[in-house]
Motif scaffolding. Sequence first.
Motif, PDB file in Angstrom:
ATOM      1  N   PRO A 151      14.403   4.720   0.736  1.00 48.39           N
ATOM      2  CA  PRO A 151      13.500   5.874   0.756  1.00 48.39           C
ATOM      3  C   PRO A 151      14.005   7.012   1.633  1.00 48.39           C
ATOM      4  CG  PRO A 151      12.341   3.816   1.210  1.00 48.39           C
ATOM      5  CD  PRO A 151      13.802   3.540   1.349  1.00 48.39           C
ATOM      6  N   LYS A 152      13.659   8.218   1.226  1.00 49.14           N
ATOM      7  CA  LYS A 152      13.840   9.400   2.055  1.00 49.14           C
ATOM      8  C   LYS A 152      12.464   9.789   2.599  1.00 49.14           C
ATOM      9  CE  LYS A 152      17.784  11.065  -0.627  1.00 49.14           C
ATOM     10  NZ  LYS A 152      18.332  12.160  -1.476  1.00 49.14           N
ATOM     11  N   LEU A 153      12.381   9.972   3.911  1.00 47.89           N
ATOM     12  CA  LEU A 153      11.094  10.188   4.569  1.00 47.89           C
ATOM     13  C   LEU A 153      11.085  11.494   5.338  1.00 47.89           C
ATOM     14  CD1 LEU A 153       8.295   8.988   5.439  1.00 47.89           C
ATOM     15  CD2 LEU A 153       9.498   8.052   7.439  1.00 47.89           C
ATOM     16  N   THR A 154      10.079  12.311   5.082  1.00 48.26           N
ATOM     17  CA  THR A 154       9.750  13.460   5.926  1.00 48.26           C
ATOM     18  C   THR A 154       8.328  13.241   6.414  1.00 48.26           C
ATOM     19  OG1 THR A 154      11.198  14.997   4.743  1.00 48.26           O
ATOM     20  CG2 THR A 154       9.407  15.954   6.033  1.00 48.26           C
ATOM     21  N   MET A 155       8.170  13.138   7.732  1.00 47.64           N
ATOM     22  CA  MET A 155       6.865  12.856   8.326  1.00 47.64           C
ATOM     23  C   MET A 155       6.796  13.588   9.657  1.00 47.64           C
ATOM     24  SD  MET A 155       5.035   9.118   8.724  1.00 47.64           S
ATOM     25  CE  MET A 155       6.409   8.416   9.647  1.00 47.64           C
ATOM     26  N   GLY A 156       6.005  14.646   9.712  1.00 51.26           N
ATOM     27  CA  GLY A 156       6.030  15.488  10.898  1.00 51.26           C
ATOM     28  C   GLY A 156       7.405  16.099  11.070  1.00 51.26           C
ATOM     29  N   GLU A 157       8.030  15.886  12.245  1.00 49.42           N
ATOM     30  CA  GLU A 157       9.373  16.393  12.510  1.00 49.42           C
ATOM     31  C   GLU A 157      10.458  15.384  12.163  1.00 49.42           C
ATOM     32  OE1 GLU A 157      10.159  19.477  13.454  1.00 49.42           O
ATOM     33  OE2 GLU A 157       8.028  19.989  13.349  1.00 49.42           O
ATOM     34  N   ILE A 158      10.076  14.224  11.634  1.00 47.36           N
ATOM     35  CA  ILE A 158      11.056  13.211  11.235  1.00 47.36           C
ATOM     36  C   ILE A 158      11.534  13.504   9.825  1.00 47.36           C
ATOM     37  CG2 ILE A 158      11.469  10.759  10.805  1.00 47.36           C
ATOM     38  CD1 ILE A 158       9.131  10.161  12.703  1.00 47.36           C
ATOM     39  N   THR A 159      12.828  13.633   9.642  1.00 43.68           N
ATOM     40  CA  THR A 159      13.429  13.740   8.314  1.00 43.68           C
ATOM     41  C   THR A 159      14.655  12.846   8.311  1.00 43.68           C
ATOM     42  OG1 THR A 159      12.660  16.011   7.973  1.00 43.68           O
ATOM     43  CG2 THR A 159      14.482  15.263   6.614  1.00 43.68           C
ATOM     44  N   THR A 160      14.601  11.781   7.526  1.00 38.69           N
ATOM     45  CA  THR A 160      15.693  10.817   7.536  1.00 38.69           C
ATOM     46  C   THR A 160      15.693  10.006   6.254  1.00 38.69           C
ATOM     47  OG1 THR A 160      16.750   9.080   8.868  1.00 38.69           O
ATOM     48  CG2 THR A 160      14.368   8.962   8.626  1.00 38.69           C
ATOM     49  N   THR A 161      16.816   9.377   5.963  1.00 42.44           N
ATOM     50  CA  THR A 161      16.919   8.391   4.895  1.00 42.44           C
ATOM     51  C   THR A 161      16.811   7.026   5.535  1.00 42.44           C
ATOM     52  OG1 THR A 161      18.318   9.813   3.525  1.00 42.44           O
ATOM     53  CG2 THR A 161      18.342   7.463   3.041  1.00 42.44           C
ATOM     54  N   LEU A 162      15.768   6.295   5.204  1.00 48.50           N
ATOM     55  CA  LEU A 162      15.525   4.994   5.812  1.00 48.50           C
ATOM     56  C   LEU A 162      16.544   3.969   5.331  1.00 48.50           C
ATOM     57  CD1 LEU A 162      11.638   4.835   5.462  1.00 48.50           C
ATOM     58  CD2 LEU A 162      12.938   5.373   7.527  1.00 48.50           C
ATOM     59  N   ALA A 163      16.734   2.935   6.127  1.00 49.63           N
ATOM     60  CA  ALA A 163      17.551   1.810   5.690  1.00 49.63           C
ATOM     61  C   ALA A 163      16.929   1.195   4.443  1.00 49.63           C
ATOM     62  CB  ALA A 163      17.639   0.767   6.805  1.00 49.63           C
ATOM     63  N   PRO A 164      17.719   0.549   3.595  1.00 51.88           N
ATOM     64  CA  PRO A 164      17.177  -0.040   2.368  1.00 51.88           C
ATOM     65  C   PRO A 164      16.025  -1.008   2.649  1.00 51.88           C
ATOM     66  CG  PRO A 164      19.572  -0.056   2.310  1.00 51.88           C
ATOM     67  CD  PRO A 164      19.182   0.362   3.700  1.00 51.88           C
ATOM     68  N   ILE A 165      15.051  -1.002   1.757  1.00 55.51           N
ATOM     69  CA  ILE A 165      13.927  -1.919   1.864  1.00 55.51           C
ATOM     70  C   ILE A 165      13.873  -2.807   0.624  1.00 55.51           C
ATOM     71  CG2 ILE A 165      12.592  -0.314   3.265  1.00 55.51           C
ATOM     72  CD1 ILE A 165      10.854   0.229   0.805  1.00 55.51           C
ATOM     73  N   ALA A 166      13.317  -3.995   0.790  1.00 53.62           N
ATOM     74  CA  ALA A 166      13.059  -4.894  -0.336  1.00 53.62           C
ATOM     75  C   ALA A 166      11.616  -5.360  -0.239  1.00 53.62           C
ATOM     76  CB  ALA A 166      14.006  -6.085  -0.313  1.00 53.62           C
ATOM     77  N   MET A 167      10.873  -5.231  -1.333  1.00 50.56           N
ATOM     78  CA  MET A 167       9.484  -5.661  -1.380  1.00 50.56           C
ATOM     79  C   MET A 167       9.311  -6.690  -2.488  1.00 50.56           C
ATOM     80  SD  MET A 167       7.325  -2.130  -0.792  1.00 50.56           S
ATOM     81  CE  MET A 167       8.030  -1.323  -2.238  1.00 50.56           C
ATOM     82  N   THR A 168       8.589  -7.755  -2.190  1.00 43.51           N
ATOM     83  CA  THR A 168       8.359  -8.823  -3.153  1.00 43.51           C
ATOM     84  C   THR A 168       6.864  -9.022  -3.354  1.00 43.51           C
ATOM     85  OG1 THR A 168      10.367  -9.944  -2.407  1.00 43.51           O
ATOM     86  CG2 THR A 168       8.800 -11.251  -3.677  1.00 43.51           C
ATOM     87  N   HIS A 169       6.452  -9.138  -4.612  1.00 46.57           N
ATOM     88  CA  HIS A 169       5.061  -9.462  -4.909  1.00 46.57           C
ATOM     89  C   HIS A 169       4.998 -10.203  -6.235  1.00 46.57           C
ATOM     90  CE1 HIS A 169       5.164  -6.158  -7.793  1.00 46.57           C
ATOM     91  NE2 HIS A 169       3.975  -6.534  -8.227  1.00 46.57           N
ATOM     92  N   ALA A 170       3.833 -10.774  -6.524  1.00 46.47           N
ATOM     93  CA  ALA A 170       3.610 -11.466  -7.794  1.00 46.47           C
ATOM     94  C   ALA A 170       2.462 -10.800  -8.526  1.00 46.47           C
ATOM     95  CB  ALA A 170       3.289 -12.938  -7.549  1.00 46.47           C
ATOM     96  N   GLU A 171       2.523 -10.819  -9.849  1.00 44.79           N
ATOM     97  CA  GLU A 171       1.429 -10.258 -10.635  1.00 44.79           C
ATOM     98  C   GLU A 171       1.301 -10.992 -11.965  1.00 44.79           C
ATOM     99  OE1 GLU A 171       3.263  -6.493 -13.005  1.00 44.79           O
ATOM    100  OE2 GLU A 171       2.871  -6.150 -10.871  1.00 44.79           O
ATOM    101  N   GLY A 172       0.074 -10.976 -12.494  1.00 41.36           N
ATOM    102  CA  GLY A 172      -0.205 -11.646 -13.752  1.00 41.36           C
ATOM    103  C   GLY A 172      -1.703 -11.752 -13.980  1.00 41.36           C
ATOM    104  N   PRO A 173      -2.112 -12.348 -15.097  1.00 37.01           N
ATOM    105  CA  PRO A 173      -3.546 -12.437 -15.419  1.00 37.01           C
ATOM    106  C   PRO A 173      -4.243 -13.555 -14.642  1.00 37.01           C
ATOM    107  CG  PRO A 173      -2.246 -13.423 -17.172  1.00 37.01           C
ATOM    108  CD  PRO A 173      -1.269 -12.826 -16.210  1.00 37.01           C
ATOM    109  N   LEU A 174      -5.421 -13.253 -14.143  1.00 36.36           N
ATOM    110  CA  LEU A 174      -6.261 -14.255 -13.505  1.00 36.36           C
ATOM    111  C   LEU A 174      -6.980 -15.085 -14.566  1.00 36.36           C
ATOM    112  CD1 LEU A 174      -7.735 -11.968 -10.685  1.00 36.36           C
ATOM    113  CD2 LEU A 174      -6.007 -13.764 -10.420  1.00 36.36           C
ATOM    114  N   PRO A 175      -7.567 -16.202 -14.179  1.00 40.60           N
ATOM    115  CA  PRO A 175      -8.259 -17.027 -15.176  1.00 40.60           C
ATOM    116  C   PRO A 175      -9.324 -16.284 -15.978  1.00 40.60           C
ATOM    117  CG  PRO A 175      -7.954 -18.276 -13.160  1.00 40.60           C
ATOM    118  CD  PRO A 175      -7.507 -16.872 -12.865  1.00 40.60           C
TER     119      PRO A 175
END
Length: 250
Positions: free
Chosen positions: A77-101
């Motif tokens: 991600p590239k982040l601008t937040m207030g006076e912070i402007t930077t390219t963040l280190a890589p992130i990995a997000m894991t989740h599960a999805e599907g139909p409930l009963p």
Amino acid sequence: MSETTAARRGTSLVRRLAAPVAAAALLAGVAGVWAAGAAYSAPAAGARAATGFGDCPALPEGVDPARWRCEVHTATPKLTMGEITTTLAPIAMTHAEGPLPDGADGQVWGALHSAPTAVPGGLTGTPAGGHAPALGLAIRPEYGGRSDFYTGRLSLRFRLLSPLLPRDCAIGASAPVDFQVKRSGPSRHVSEDPPVIEFSAYDDTFTAPAPEHCGPLTGPLGRRLGLPAASGNLLSYDASYTYRTYDRLP
């Protein structure tokens, strides 16, 4: 802002930073100062987020594993937040999805991994702050406790790391930063087996709160980072994700 004004503000912030540091050294000694620095480690060059299916969460009871899939998203991600402007280190997000009963859409959060990213200018916002180890500052995103990948909602906290900051110093410590992420265009299927899908997304509507739990530097740090900031903030990234259904996981 003139160069002279910037220099004066940098100097005054250095003095504000120096006062609590000197007091801490007098009270706790040199050993105490070094112990406080254990919360900060300089970002490693080329640090990458962990990927794979090891963070796939347990499924709700009564669902069909063949109809649920574990997704792993990776992005820088590239982040601008207030006076912070930077390219963040890589992130990995894991989740599960599907139909409930009952047929409703279900989701289960897994994990977020990332590494610290150095903030240019460090604690002072000056060249000295960017190069002096004691004045270094890094930022690391952490999961904020809320996510909905069907609608693009995600909350994050941003840990602030420095030798002079407490371990729990963060942006969004009490109430995380809420993002409503929008796609920048259509997704692109790069591979079918294994499935790899690329997409771009952004949010330019979120509000960034002030840092909290940063000890004597809480106020000066907020002013240094231009926080809180109700507007002018941006999170954008090019991402990819892959998935496996639960009946195919080890």
